[in-house]
Write an enzyme that holds these catalytic residues in place. Sequence first.
Site, PDB file in Angstrom:
ATOM      1  N   GLN A   1      -5.242  -3.317  10.874  1.00  0.00           N
ATOM      2  CA  GLN A   1      -4.400  -2.464  11.434  1.00  0.00           C
ATOM      3  C   GLN A   1      -4.587  -1.284  12.296  1.00  0.00           C
ATOM      4  O   GLN A   1      -3.319  -0.557  13.029  1.00  0.00           O
ATOM      5  CB  GLN A   1      -3.312  -2.086  10.559  1.00  0.00           C
ATOM      6  CG  GLN A   1      -2.210  -3.682  10.441  1.00  0.00           C
ATOM      7  CD  GLN A   1      -1.357  -3.009   9.431  1.00  0.00           C
ATOM      8  OE1 GLN A   1      -0.304  -2.774   9.714  1.00  0.00           O
ATOM      9  NE2 GLN A   1      -1.421  -3.494   7.704  1.00  0.00           N
TER      10      GLN A   1
ATOM     11  N   ARG B   1       5.739  -7.623  11.036  1.00  0.00           N
ATOM     12  CA  ARG B   1       6.740  -6.656  10.716  1.00  0.00           C
ATOM     13  C   ARG B   1       7.749  -7.301  10.457  1.00  0.00           C
ATOM     14  O   ARG B   1       8.021  -7.374   9.575  1.00  0.00           O
ATOM     15  CB  ARG B   1       6.735  -5.646  11.833  1.00  0.00           C
ATOM     16  CG  ARG B   1       5.979  -4.683  12.638  1.00  0.00           C
ATOM     17  CD  ARG B   1       5.426  -4.100  11.167  1.00  0.00           C
ATOM     18  NE  ARG B   1       4.395  -4.004  11.076  1.00  0.00           N
ATOM     19  CZ  ARG B   1       3.516  -3.755  10.054  1.00  0.00           C
ATOM     20  NH1 ARG B   1       3.697  -3.215   9.259  1.00  0.00           N
ATOM     21  NH2 ARG B   1       2.665  -4.550   9.349  1.00  0.00           N
TER      22      ARG B   1
ATOM     23  N   LYS C   1       1.232  -1.021   0.037  1.00  0.00           N
ATOM     24  CA  LYS C   1       0.282   0.167  -0.071  1.00  0.00           C
ATOM     25  C   LYS C   1       1.334   1.155   0.445  1.00  0.00           C
ATOM     26  O   LYS C   1       1.130   1.763  -0.612  1.00  0.00           O
ATOM     27  CB  LYS C   1      -0.558  -0.144   1.302  1.00  0.00           C
ATOM     28  CG  LYS C   1      -1.913  -1.089   1.687  1.00  0.00           C
ATOM     29  CD  LYS C   1      -2.645  -0.859   2.791  1.00  0.00           C
ATOM     30  CE  LYS C   1      -1.920  -1.277   3.526  1.00  0.00           C
ATOM     31  NZ  LYS C   1      -1.294  -2.617   4.165  1.00  0.00           N
ATOM     32  N   THR C   2       1.965   1.400   1.256  1.00  0.00           N
ATOM     33  CA  THR C   2       2.793   2.425   0.805  1.00  0.00           C
ATOM     34  C   THR C   2       3.398   2.237  -0.282  1.00  0.00           C
ATOM     35  O   THR C   2       3.746   4.136  -1.040  1.00  0.00           O
ATOM     36  CB  THR C   2       3.359   2.603   3.133  1.00  0.00           C
ATOM     37  OG1 THR C   2       2.275   2.349   2.980  1.00  0.00           O
ATOM     38  CG2 THR C   2       4.009   3.835   1.993  1.00  0.00           C
TER      39      THR C   2
ATOM     40  N   ASP D   1      -1.913   7.841   3.710  1.00  0.00           N
ATOM     41  CA  ASP D   1      -0.971   6.660   4.616  1.00  0.00           C
ATOM     42  C   ASP D   1      -2.088   6.439   6.296  1.00  0.00           C
ATOM     43  O   ASP D   1      -1.861   7.035   7.226  1.00  0.00           O
ATOM     44  CB  ASP D   1       0.440   6.465   4.990  1.00  0.00           C
ATOM     45  CG  ASP D   1       0.575   4.857   4.487  1.00  0.00           C
ATOM     46  OD1 ASP D   1      -0.449   4.526   4.064  1.00  0.00           O
ATOM     47  OD2 ASP D   1       1.908   4.872   4.283  1.00  0.00           O
TER      48      ASP D   1
HETATM   49  P1  ATP Z   1       1.687  -2.134   6.195  1.00  0.00           P
HETATM   50  O1  ATP Z   1      -0.143  -2.193   6.125  1.00  0.00           O
HETATM   51  O2  ATP Z   1       2.290  -2.934   7.350  1.00  0.00           O
HETATM   52  O3  ATP Z   1       2.326  -0.752   6.298  1.00  0.00           O
HETATM   53  P2  ATP Z   1       2.074  -2.639   3.149  1.00  0.00           P
HETATM   54  O4  ATP Z   1       0.750  -2.224   2.774  1.00  0.00           O
HETATM   55  O5  ATP Z   1       1.591  -0.696   3.391  1.00  0.00           O
HETATM   56  O6  ATP Z   1       2.565  -2.591   4.255  1.00  0.00           O
HETATM   57  P3  ATP Z   1       4.747  -1.778   1.812  1.00  0.00           P
HETATM   58  O7  ATP Z   1       5.333  -1.214   3.123  1.00  0.00           O
HETATM   59  O8  ATP Z   1       4.311  -0.670   1.060  1.00  0.00           O
HETATM   60  O9  ATP Z   1       3.238  -2.607   2.444  1.00  0.00           O
HETATM   61  O10 ATP Z   1       5.661  -2.959   1.126  1.00  0.00           O
HETATM   62  C1  ATP Z   1       6.095  -4.647   1.585  1.00  0.00           C
HETATM   63  C2  ATP Z   1       7.025  -4.298   0.895  1.00  0.00           C
HETATM   64  O11 ATP Z   1       6.783  -5.032  -0.126  1.00  0.00           O
HETATM   65  C3  ATP Z   1       8.394  -3.002   0.999  1.00  0.00           C
HETATM   66  O12 ATP Z   1       9.914  -4.027   0.818  1.00  0.00           O
HETATM   67  C4  ATP Z   1       7.485  -3.569  -0.768  1.00  0.00           C
HETATM   68  O13 ATP Z   1       9.326  -2.559  -1.400  1.00  0.00           O
HETATM   69  C5  ATP Z   1       7.283  -4.648  -1.063  1.00  0.00           C
HETATM   70  N1  ATP Z   1       6.805  -4.126  -2.600  1.00  0.00           N
HETATM   71  C6  ATP Z   1       5.215  -4.084  -2.383  1.00  0.00           C
HETATM   72  N2  ATP Z   1       5.008  -4.055  -3.715  1.00  0.00           N
HETATM   73  C7  ATP Z   1       5.560  -5.290  -4.159  1.00  0.00           C
HETATM   74  C8  ATP Z   1       5.448  -5.226  -5.834  1.00  0.00           C
HETATM   75  N3  ATP Z   1       4.677  -5.140  -6.496  1.00  0.00           N
HETATM   76  N4  ATP Z   1       7.046  -5.885  -6.460  1.00  0.00           N
HETATM   77  C9  ATP Z   1       7.971  -6.584  -5.198  1.00  0.00           C
HETATM   78  N5  ATP Z   1       7.260  -6.098  -4.004  1.00  0.00           N
HETATM   79  C10 ATP Z   1       7.170  -5.144  -3.598  1.00  0.00           C
HETATM   80 MG    MG Z   2       1.939   0.577   4.816  1.00  0.00          MG
END
Ligand code: ATP
Ligand code: MG
Length: 799
Positions: free
Chosen positions: A274, A641, A56-57, A243
């Site tokens: 979360q 995490r 997402k981030t 976010d």
């Molecule tokens: P949280 O809910 O914990 O905040 P999130 O959904 O924001 O998580 P991110 O932190 O954006 O998730 O991504 C998690 C990991 O996955 C990061 O290391 C990111 O670089 C990797 N990632 C996300 N999307 C892809 C993708 N399409 N291909 C490869 N790696 C990815």
């Molecule tokens: Mg995130």
Amino acid sequence: MSSTDENDAPGALSLSAQAMAARPMPYLDELNPAQREAVEALDGPVLMLAGAGTGKTKALTARIAHLLTTGRARPNEILAVTFTNKAAREMKNRVGALLGHTVEGIPWLGTFHAICVKLLRRHAELVGLKSNFSILDTDDQIRLLKQLIQAAGIDDKRWPARQLASIIDNWKNRAWTPETLPAGEASAFNGQGPELYAQYQARLKTLNAVDFGDLLLHVVTIFQQHDDVLAQYQRWFRYILVDEYQDTNVAQYLWLRLLAGGHKNICCVGDDDQSIYGWRGAEVGNILRFEKDFPGAKVVRLEQNYRSTPHILGAAAGVISGNEGRLGKTLWTEVDEGEKVRLIGHWDGEEEARWIGEEVESMQRGTRGMTPMSLDDMAILVRASHQMRAFEDRFLTIGLPYRVIGGPRFYERMEIRDAMAYFRVVVSGDDDLAFERIVNTPKRGVGDKALQNIQRAARDLGVPLLDATRALLGAGEIKGKAKGELEKLVAGFDRWSAAVHDLTVSHVELAETVLEESGYIRSYFKPQTEEEEERGDPLVPKDAEAPGRLENLKELVKALEGFENLQGFLEHVALIMDNESQETEEKVTIMTLHAAKGLEYPAVFLPGWEDGLFPSQRSMDESGLKGLEEERRLAYVGITRAEELCTISFAANRRVYGQWQSALPSRFIDELPQEHVEVLTPPGLHGGGYGAAAAGMGARMEDRAARADAYNSPGWKRMQARSSTRPISQPKESRNIVIDSEAVSAFTQGDRVFHQKFGYGTVMGIEGDKLDIEFDKAGGKKVVGRFVMPAANADDVPF
Ligand code: ATP
Ligand code: MG
């Protein structure tokens, strides 16, 4: 309006949209189709509602890059909100990396508070402030409220300022001004809350000041009352990104809705599982309501997790499935199975810290067939900040570099510094810095002027402050409240210093005595009337922060046990404080689960999974099932995490408030699906190694350790059933404990009993509501029956 602000305004930037548009878009290639959809749908509302680690981030960051690259928006036309400054910095860096150049100019990327300060400075006059208003810290805020409470003729002992501060904060989180406060709040703070709130806001205005909650509230008020201003910002912020949307409170939600009201180009990302800030007014309902608020919103769900192994995801999913009313999401990953989530039970908290320290070192060396891992890749996430001390001490002892994120390190906390200052004066009567710190802490009527007199006398006589105080008292030069109080303090230091050399008094007892007799501990409880005191009414912590501070003080006293004397301990801490190593060095991270939101680490340790600690008893007491569910989401945040290795641990015994407390494994452990968990055998289980303390508690230890082993057995289930019906309470100050389950009549002569202050003993006789008990350590005493329980139950005492 400052010049920086001018530059933030649209049109002031020389950036050419066409030049940006010509750039390549490599960041799109890194996204999966669903993420790409969310990134490319630039117009209209978009919600990305998806589980942890699904990117997402990452997608949000790519969206900013895309807005810039396609020339849709200039940097200053983007409003991007994150939850912490750390997250904001990271997002700026990530956007920079995606675009291949640093992005200095996304001026409106920051936390809600940081952005609101800037907005409020531009329009302060609309809420009766000047643009150079000051922002009060909590201490100032409390002082101000206290003045108002006293001026209103209210007893601020019964109705403390901190309580009012928290009520007002809550109102502000809900975007209620004194004028819009609902009638239902009229009875708050003994019916005086609304009036005091109005007075407080008026006072702040006169002082040209705001508190933290005002930052948002004022801006919302301005937007609500000045259509032209709102319209201006609706035009300016052409694209809004948020976010961690699940953790927005009502005021933040209104703020966003107002700003996005025109163009509706708002993209929110979050995960209902979360949401961990309900206790601060966050409303998970905001994210669930998004589609209603913004009809026609594009909702993107992401299911592929890129962060963690299947075992880690499976364990997290198992735990979170215990919550009701979730949207429910399935996460999958292409990553290899990896290691199972490791679960290990320890004898006590120190053993847990020792084991984790060794694990960290061995992972750093690359044993266990793994490639060596950097300390930067490992994190220890705790539920309560008082858990940090055991790790800090252990890591210092073995020379393992660490950093503590979010909150001061244990020995830097106010109450710890205060207590240490007392110890320093006890050990060395000429430690003037320490004396200055505590001479009026707690309040002894020693104001600035009195202190200056003492300092002058010390200079004139060439003696330390303590001796100068003694001399001034002798000469009758200290008057009023300070006289009696300082006489007590000086006499106290004489006694305590003498006790340093008294071999019959342990330094741990001495430390406790100092903190109690000096009135320091007492200052964290509400004052009692003589009557209440005589009746032996339980003491009540004076405010919301007091229980945590008392907990830390007990931790401090506990830490003393590992040292021969006070002096040795003080030296140890002095060395700790000096230990600040270079920031460039790799370090293992210690932080709270709350601070870890949005972050990821290859290896994560989750210690202290014991009922009462995690889930936190306080949270369950205050919010019941809602509290438990929020704790469960916190467990979900913790597990997710981890990228490769997640280790959960619990201790069978913890010293809390200087008392051994046997703990039961957290109910969340029982919720971990067995197929994703590997139970490790605690070190020393076979063949001892628990040291002297274990010797006397062998039977109980075996019982507890067996529990870790018997994870798969029916016995485990029974144990769990017991743990959920009789949770271990959050530690409370010993005088505060009332055990009413056992009346005097429940005892007969010869019974073995336990008293929370005097320990184990034998009932010799019964007189009225009192028991005559011969205590093993404290000798013969007559005590009130309700403070006594059968010795056999003592393991489960809610200390
Ligand atoms: P949280 O809910 O914990 O905040 P999130 O959904 O924001 O998580 P991110 O932190 O954006 O998730 O991504 C998690 C990991 O996955 C990061 O290391 C990111 O670089 C990797 N990632 C996300 N999307 C892809 C993708 N399409 N291909 C490869 N790696 C990815
Ligand atoms: Mg995130």
